[in-house]
Design a protein around this motif. Sequence first.
Motif, short mmCIF file in Angstrom:
data_model
loop_
_atom_site.label_atom_id
_atom_site.label_comp_id
_atom_site.label_asym_id
_atom_site.label_seq_id
_atom_site.Cartn_x
_atom_site.Cartn_y
_atom_site.Cartn_z
N CYS A 116 7.51 1.53 5.11
CA CYS A 116 7.07 2.48 4.07
C CYS A 116 6.85 3.87 4.65
CB CYS A 116 5.81 1.99 3.38
SG CYS A 116 4.31 2.02 4.40
N TYR B 226 6.36 0.09 10.24
CA TYR B 226 6.06 0.08 8.81
C TYR B 226 7.22 0.79 8.12
CZ TYR B 226 1.14 -0.99 9.87
OH TYR B 226 -0.02 -1.57 10.29
N GLU C 225 -1.08 0.96 5.79
CA GLU C 225 -2.37 0.30 5.98
C GLU C 225 -2.29 -1.22 6.02
OE1 GLU C 225 -5.12 1.77 3.08
OE2 GLU C 225 -5.05 3.80 3.88
N SER D 272 2.68 -5.11 5.14
CA SER D 272 3.57 -6.02 4.39
C SER D 272 5.03 -5.56 4.44
CB SER D 272 3.10 -6.16 2.95
OG SER D 272 3.26 -4.95 2.25
N CYS D 273 5.24 -4.30 4.73
CA CYS D 273 6.59 -3.74 4.76
C CYS D 273 7.22 -3.78 6.15
CB CYS D 273 6.55 -2.29 4.29
SG CYS D 273 5.59 -1.26 5.43
N CYS E 284 0.83 -1.22 0.00
CA CYS E 284 0.00 0.00 0.00
C CYS E 284 0.86 1.26 0.00
CB CYS E 284 -0.95 0.00 1.19
SG CYS E 284 -0.15 0.29 2.79
N GLY E 285 2.00 1.19 0.66
CA GLY E 285 2.90 2.35 0.73
C GLY E 285 2.38 3.48 1.60
FE1 FES Z 1 1.45 -1.26 3.45
FE2 FES Z 1 3.77 -0.28 4.36
S1 FES Z 1 3.36 -1.12 2.42
S2 FES Z 1 1.93 -0.58 5.48
#
Ligand code: FES
Length: 131
Positions: free
Chosen positions: A57, A55, A41, A44-45, A37-38
């Motif tokens: 990101c 996070y 949210e 995954s990062c 998601c970057g």
């Molecule tokens: Fe989704 Fe960082 S890529 S929280």
Amino acid sequence: MQLEVNGRSRSVTPGPLESLAETLRDRLHLSGTKLSCGRGECGSCTVLLDGRPVYSCLTITNACLGARITTIEGVAPAGRLHPVQQAFVDHDAVQCGFCTPGQVLAAVALLDADPEPDHQAIQRAMSGNLC
Ligand code: FES
């Protein structure tokens, strides 16, 4: 700047607002950290910063000076799985696998802080990681 990543000192020259996820993936080629998601949210990062899940990101690399960064590549000794990784394998916890590195690191951080968490603690610790 020097970053401590998975127990090694790494030299990088990040941009002023470069995220830790970008630095790990694009400069250090640690592609186990997934970027989805970057925007904070999905989780995954997730990486560990001084043992706490963050996070990557949303984490600015320049703010990580002096911190101990652990990615999925550094969570277990070479050639072996961390017990949390082994548990994911044993219990078929992986679906497509994209979120798995973040899930594993969130679980590792929880168990390092609380080796016998109750259900509520597990829910709280894992709530920031979506599958
Ligand atoms: Fe989704 Fe960082 S890529 S929280």
